[in-house]
Design a protein around this motif. Structure first.
Motif, PDB file in Angstrom:
ATOM      1  N   GLY A  27       0.816  -1.211   0.000  1.00 40.45           N
ATOM      2  CA  GLY A  27       0.000   0.000   0.000  1.00 40.45           C
ATOM      3  C   GLY A  27       0.843   1.251   0.000  1.00 40.45           C
ATOM      4  O   GLY A  27       1.952   1.268  -0.525  1.00 40.45           O
ATOM      5  N   ARG A  28       0.331   2.294   0.649  1.00 47.12           N
ATOM      6  CA  ARG A  28       1.001   3.590   0.552  1.00 47.12           C
ATOM      7  C   ARG A  28       2.179   3.704   1.506  1.00 47.12           C
ATOM      8  O   ARG A  28       2.953   4.641   1.400  1.00 47.12           O
ATOM      9  CB  ARG A  28       0.003   4.720   0.799  1.00 47.12           C
ATOM     10  N   GLY A  29       2.287   2.796   2.443  1.00 44.88           N
ATOM     11  CA  GLY A  29       3.411   2.869   3.375  1.00 44.88           C
ATOM     12  C   GLY A  29       3.146   3.859   4.480  1.00 44.88           C
ATOM     13  O   GLY A  29       2.130   4.551   4.481  1.00 44.88           O
ATOM     14  N   LEU A  30       4.064   3.932   5.425  1.00 47.40           N
ATOM     15  CA  LEU A  30       3.868   4.838   6.547  1.00 47.40           C
ATOM     16  C   LEU A  30       4.401   6.222   6.183  1.00 47.40           C
ATOM     17  O   LEU A  30       5.435   6.351   5.538  1.00 47.40           O
ATOM     18  CB  LEU A  30       4.609   4.312   7.773  1.00 47.40           C
ATOM     19  N   ASN A  31       3.686   7.217   6.628  1.00 52.91           N
ATOM     20  CA  ASN A  31       4.067   8.582   6.328  1.00 52.91           C
ATOM     21  C   ASN A  31       4.869   9.140   7.492  1.00 52.91           C
ATOM     22  O   ASN A  31       4.322   9.464   8.542  1.00 52.91           O
ATOM     23  CB  ASN A  31       2.799   9.412   6.103  1.00 52.91           C
ATOM     24  N   LYS A  32       6.191   9.251   7.276  1.00 51.91           N
ATOM     25  CA  LYS A  32       7.082   9.654   8.369  1.00 51.91           C
ATOM     26  C   LYS A  32       6.733  11.038   8.900  1.00 51.91           C
ATOM     27  O   LYS A  32       6.681  11.252  10.098  1.00 51.91           O
ATOM     28  CB  LYS A  32       8.530   9.667   7.866  1.00 51.91           C
ATOM     29  N   GLU A  33       6.476  11.974   7.974  1.00 59.07           N
ATOM     30  CA  GLU A  33       6.217  13.359   8.402  1.00 59.07           C
ATOM     31  C   GLU A  33       4.970  13.413   9.278  1.00 59.07           C
ATOM     32  O   GLU A  33       4.941  14.056  10.305  1.00 59.07           O
ATOM     33  CB  GLU A  33       6.037  14.290   7.191  1.00 59.07           C
ATOM     34  N   LYS A  34       3.965  12.672   8.828  1.00 63.61           N
ATOM     35  CA  LYS A  34       2.697  12.681   9.544  1.00 63.61           C
ATOM     36  C   LYS A  34       2.878  12.105  10.950  1.00 63.61           C
ATOM     37  O   LYS A  34       2.316  12.615  11.908  1.00 63.61           O
ATOM     38  CB  LYS A  34       1.677  11.841   8.779  1.00 63.61           C
ATOM     39  N   ILE A  35       3.653  11.042  11.023  1.00 59.82           N
ATOM     40  CA  ILE A  35       3.868  10.408  12.324  1.00 59.82           C
ATOM     41  C   ILE A  35       4.575  11.375  13.263  1.00 59.82           C
ATOM     42  O   ILE A  35       4.166  11.564  14.408  1.00 59.82           O
ATOM     43  CB  ILE A  35       4.702   9.120  12.165  1.00 59.82           C
ATOM     44  N   LEU A  36       5.621  12.033  12.730  1.00 65.34           N
ATOM     45  CA  LEU A  36       6.372  12.965  13.567  1.00 65.34           C
ATOM     46  C   LEU A  36       5.492  14.124  14.017  1.00 65.34           C
ATOM     47  O   LEU A  36       5.504  14.523  15.177  1.00 65.34           O
ATOM     48  CB  LEU A  36       7.577  13.494  12.791  1.00 65.34           C
ATOM     49  N   GLU A  37       4.714  14.626  13.077  1.00 70.41           N
ATOM     50  CA  GLU A  37       3.824  15.750  13.366  1.00 70.41           C
ATOM     51  C   GLU A  37       2.864  15.378  14.501  1.00 70.41           C
ATOM     52  O   GLU A  37       2.693  16.083  15.470  1.00 70.41           O
ATOM     53  CB  GLU A  37       3.049  16.060  12.087  1.00 70.41           C
ATOM     54  N   LYS A  38       2.289  14.198  14.324  1.00 67.43           N
ATOM     55  CA  LYS A  38       1.318  13.717  15.301  1.00 67.43           C
ATOM     56  C   LYS A  38       1.984  13.538  16.669  1.00 67.43           C
ATOM     57  O   LYS A  38       1.412  13.881  17.696  1.00 67.43           O
ATOM     58  CB  LYS A  38       0.769  12.368  14.812  1.00 67.43           C
ATOM     59  N   ALA A  39       3.184  13.006  16.646  1.00 67.43           N
ATOM     60  CA  ALA A  39       3.883  12.757  17.904  1.00 67.43           C
ATOM     61  C   ALA A  39       4.147  14.066  18.625  1.00 67.43           C
ATOM     62  O   ALA A  39       3.980  14.168  19.840  1.00 67.43           O
ATOM     63  CB  ALA A  39       5.189  12.023  17.635  1.00 67.43           C
TER      64      ALA A  39
END
Lengths: 188, 790
Positions: free
Chosen positions: B531-543
């Protein structure tokens, strides 16, 4: 309190017999004092064996032993009752008791100085535990048995071990846990 | 089927029947099963025998369902039929169809039959000798359950258990659950396209057994549901329905409903004994009935075309020839083989060969499926394994006893080594008994994917590898939830919608690969999606948003992906029906931690993600390193050990007084001195060289300072019980070879403990220095969830 206790007992366990504390007791020695344990609670008596210390637990928890494949905790009753620690002797042994815990029973060993005998104590020989004032908790004492000029302190082992002991174990654990750190809270 | 074995089976049936007590329901049910089995076995070779067997099974069914008044005479009738069958078979090459019918009629007529309806049914079925067997049996079924009766039953779908035998019911519930599981598994087989015919039969049998027992126990809703499902399957058996797509859905649904009904019965059993199954059952019944009424919804399926497949495989005919042969059948029920021979496409000899081969594969399958099994209470099994563990210890205690070694007697040595061999074998057997394949777990997942796909409107294909991998029972029990969560995540977050996928130049349907395999003494479960894979930026932002992270340090990919394992973490913009509540991966992590496993996440944006779960082979046994600290012994799980090295004084760098770190090939490693942490009496002036065991928990790496390594041991983990339940650094106890208890260290627990102790003993600045293991790390502020990454 005693009344309530007795009532519960007769309801739950007919073998514990006619709503009283009379019955067979295993007596043992702790320093100069004689204690009694309801015989129905006693699973077995074993000689002293190697006890593995468990760090960071209260002092009165000696550690754990291997009882034929089962790992059970051993409690040092001397320390538990705040007596002077004494070196282990030939007579020192572990009484394995069945403790009623919240949901199921739990095997536990208690370390005593020496096991004496099994006594049949009649109701009229048992007196209520004396009040020592509010500072001293006597709820773990079923009563005082007076047999042949000697005094036996009859223990309610469920109370000795579960309430006070487990609580303190938990207390210690909580203390050492400090501020709860979730499992991913990490340092390296 | 060879005449001889047929004869033998008939003899056995006859013997069973003689010994049968009319009241013995399980025996009746077994006999019923045997007849069905026999009927299936001689379906090809002896249609005459098959039909009579089916007749007998029908009569038995009626007896079991208590629909006949005089059981004894019915049994007698079966007895007569068996003797007729025996004669038929002995007479060799088989009496003609007509002859056998006559025999059956004789047999039936000669017996006293108090239920003329049955006799008539049997006769009418026989009189239609030209009809195919399945039609005959269907005819029978219809007589057993006239539609009016079923409709009537639907009106009283409430269950009242007040007068029922609870032990029988409990047995029934367990058994029925197993049948549901079998049915479900077979449905998956059908979906996968393997052995469709066999699977339909198996599902049919499952429903049939449930029906019989439910009838006996007066569980109306279950009875009716099983009956209608069975009828649908019977249509499939006859080939007038194809079990796929919507029909498979309906049967899946029926299995689920069956489970719910069983659950209902179980709860009712524990409470007031009353359970209303109507709401659950009626909609399903309606659907099933509509299919039964109009089976033409499904397209025809040639159940016997498998002979065709074999012929194609043999190179005797081509697919086109078979298709054309099928279209030119003279009679609707004409066998493909006959058609082919009649049309002169294939010599009769070849067809006969193909038929033999077909039967061969069938009997092979039956033989491999029916392994003798014994059901054992898991408690007993655990106790046995425990006792074996004890035996191993006792054996090694004897074997290494100094007194005995002193004797140096070759005879004793030989005997002890013999004992050793036996105990080892016992131990291996004990371990093997706990092993179960992961297949059922995977099947549940396959089913989940199927449903998730439908709900999410995405197209997902699931590829499963290694379903035969065997793991410990305790692991199988615990692995289901984490895998389910990950599969859900993969479908919901990972795989894109078909349009998106096409835009990205990928296949319309996404692919999820589920793999189980052994590697280096561990078992791995991989879940990979494209699939699209994990979105690193989004994860960091969320964290950052959640305050799980501060500091501007660069995190490695592994660490970033690790963040999604934190509680309450979800990057999904909205909570969907399927996932996104942010509890999923947290649950996964907890479960995996509890099993002493590790999770690793890898992802390439746009290409997909791979989550790899590493677990020990068993939860009961731990592979550990026995270490000595002063006078105490501890066990460190090998799974967590990275390496170990000699510690020399020069390596240690003290940080602000108390924190100690070593420089390990450029990486800074925090040291934990076990003797200090555990308060074991020791001489601080003691400058003996010590050993550092580098351990890892997730991304945390520390060095545990011990006195020496005593060697690697496999030990049985023992629970220390609730007295020590709060000591998170103890994973359990292990019985050492001297009979003493050794404590197994929980690496995660001890790291937390150490950090906490230091935390409390030191001020804010010192804490920072301790935390700064491998360079700067993100430090938490006081009341936030502390997350520090290496």
């Amino acid at each position: 309190m005693q009344e309530k206790k007795r009532y519960q007992k007769s309801g739950q366990n007919e073998v514990a017999s006619a709503a009283n504390r009379a019955g067979k007791y295993l007596t043992f020695r702790l320093a100069a004092e004689e204690y009694g344990l309801e015989i129905l609670k006693v699973r077995e008596i074993i000689g002293l064996m190697d006890i593995t210390k468990v760090p960071r637990t209260p002092n009165h928890i000696r550690g754990v032993i291997n009882l034929r494949g089962k790992v059970i905790p051993v409690l040092d009753l001397r320390t538990k009752f705040g007596m002077e620690p004494a070196p282990d002797t030939e007579e020192t042994c572990i009484i394995v008791v069945d403790v009623a815990a919240a949901d199921n029973s739990l095997l536990m060993g208690i370390l005593v100085d020496a096991v004496s005998e099994v006594l049949d104590i009649k109701e009229e020989e048992i007196e209520e535990s004396p009040e020592f004032g509010c500072d001293i908790d006597t709820s773990f004492i079923l009563g005082i048995g007076k047999v042949k000029n000697s005094v036996k302190i009859l223990l309610d082992i469920d109370r000795v071990l579960t309430s006070a002991d487990l609580e303190s174990a938990e207390h210690i654990a909580r203390e050492s846990d400090g501020e709860k750190i979730p499992s991913l809270g990490l340092i390296d | 089927m060879a005449v001889n074995s047929l004869e033998k089976k008939l003899d056995m049936l006859a013997a069973d029947l003689v010994l049968l007590s009319v009241e013995d329901l399980p025996a009746l049910a077994r006999l019923h099963e045997s007849f069905l089995q026999l009927a299936a076995d001689c379906r090809q070779a002896r249609p005459d025998v098959e039909r009579l067997c089916r007749e007998c099974s029908l009569i038995l069914e009626k007896i079991v369902l208590n629909e006949v008044s005089d059981r004894a005479s019915q049994i007698e009738k079966i007895g007569d039929t068996i003797s007729a069958l025996q004669k038929m078979v002995r007479n060799g090459r088989g009496g003609s169809e007509r002859e056998s019918s006559a025999r059956f009629n004789d047999a039936a007529a000669s017996s006293e039959c108090s239920s003329p309806e049955i006799l008539e049914n049997s006769k009418s079925a026989i009189s239609k000798g030209q009809q195919s067997e399945s039609e005959a049996s269907a005819q029978g079924d219809k007589v057993v359950y006239p539609p009016e009766e079923a409709a009537e039953a639907a009106e009283e779908l409430a269950i009242n258990l007040q007068n029922s035998d609870s032990a029988l019911l409990a047995d029934f519930i367990n058994e029925a659950r197993e049948h549901c599981a079998v049915a479900e598994q077979k449905l998956m087989d059908i979906e996968a396209g393997t052995d469709i015919e066999g699977a339909i039969h198996a599902i049919f049998r499952s429903f049939h057994t449930i029906k019989g027992a439910a009838g006996f126990l007066e569980l109306k809703p279950i009875l009716v549901l099983a009956h209608e499902s069975e009828t649908v399957l019977d249509l499939a058996r006859k080939g007038s329905l194809t079990v796929s797509g919507p029909i498979a859905d309906i049967i899946f649904d029926a299995v689920d409903t069956m489970r719910h009904l069983l659950e209902g019965v179980e709860t009712a059993l524990k409470s007031d004994g009353y359970f209303d199954g109507a709401s659950l059952t009626i909609p399903r019944l309606e659907r099933l009935r509509s299919i039964i009424a109009n089976p033409a919804q499904g397209n025809t399926m040639g159940t016997s075309s498998r002979v065709g497949d074999i012929l194609i495989e043999m190179g005797a005919v081509s697919q086109q020839e078979i298709d054309s042969a099928l279209s030119r059948k003279e009679k609707p029920d004409e066998k493909l083989g006959e058609t082919l021979v009649r049309q002169g496409l294939v010599p009769a000899k070849v067809v006969a060969h193909a038929l033999r081969e077909q039967q061969q594969t069938r009997s092979d399958k039956i033989a491999s499926a029916v392994k003798e099994m014994v059901k054992i209470d898991t408690d007993r099994l655990d106790r046995l394994v425990d006792t074996i563990g004890e035996l191993v210890i006792a054996e090694s205690m004897v074997g290494q006893d100094e007194e005995i070694l002193k004797m140096a007697s070759p005879k004793i040595a030989r005997n002890i080594s013999h004992l050793n061999k036996i105990t080892r074998e016992l131990q291996e057997m004990g371990m093997a008994m706990r092993l179960v394949p992961v297949k059922p777990t995977f099947q549940k997942l396959a089913r989940a994917v199927r449903e998730l796909t439908k709900k999410s409107g995405k197209e997902v294909e699931l590829a499963i590898f290694g379903e035969e991998t065997e793991v410990d029972r305790s692991i199988v029990e615990n692995i289901g939830d984490p895998l389910m969560h990950m599969i859900r995540n993969a479908v919901d977050h990972g795989i894109e919608s078909p349009e998106e996928r096409v835009k990205a130049g990928k296949n319309r349907s996404g692919k999820i690969t589920l793999r189980a395999y052994h590697k280096g003494g561990n078992i791995f479960f991989d879940i990979e999606d494209d699939g699209r894979g994990l979105n690193k930026e989004k994860i960091l932002e969320k964290a950052r948003e959640k305050g799980l992270l501060d500091g501007e340090r660069e995190l490695s990919d592994k660490e970033i992906f690790g963040l999604i394992l934190l509680p309450g973490f979800s990057t999904a913009a909205k909570v969907t029906d399927l996932s996104g509540r942010g509890v999923g991966m947290d649950v996964v992590r907890k479960n995996v931690d509890a099993m002493r496993g590790h999770l690793e996440i890898n992802s390439t944006p746009g290409k997909g993600a791979l989550i790899s779960m590493k677990l020990p082979l068993t939860l009961a046994i731990i592979d550990g390193m026995l270490v000595k600290v002063e006078e105490e012994c501890y066990i460190i799980p090998t799974l967590s050990i990275v390496e170990s090295l000699r510690l020399s004084k020069e390596m240690i760098k003290s940080v602000v007084g108390r924190g100690e770190i070593v420089d390990l090939r450029g990486d800074l490693l925090t040291l934990i001195r076990i003797n200090e942490l555990f308060g074991i009496p020791h001489d601080p002036q003691d400058n003996r060289p010590r050993t550092v065991v580098v351990v890892e928990d997730g991304f945390k790496r520390v060095g545990l300072v011990v006195d020496e390594l005593l060697g690697q041991r496999q030990t049985v983990i023992k629970n220390l019980g609730r007295t020590f339940g709060n000591q998170k650094w103890i994973a359990g106890g292990a019985i050492l070879s001297n009979g003493n208890v050794g404590l197994i260290i929980d690496v995660g627990g001890i790291i937390n403990l150490a950090s906490e102790v230091n935390w409390r003993h030191k001020g804010e600045t010192e804490r920072k220095s301790l935390a700064g293991g491998e360079g700067s790390s993100a430090l938490p502020s006081e009341n936030r969830t502390p997350v520090m990454l290496a």
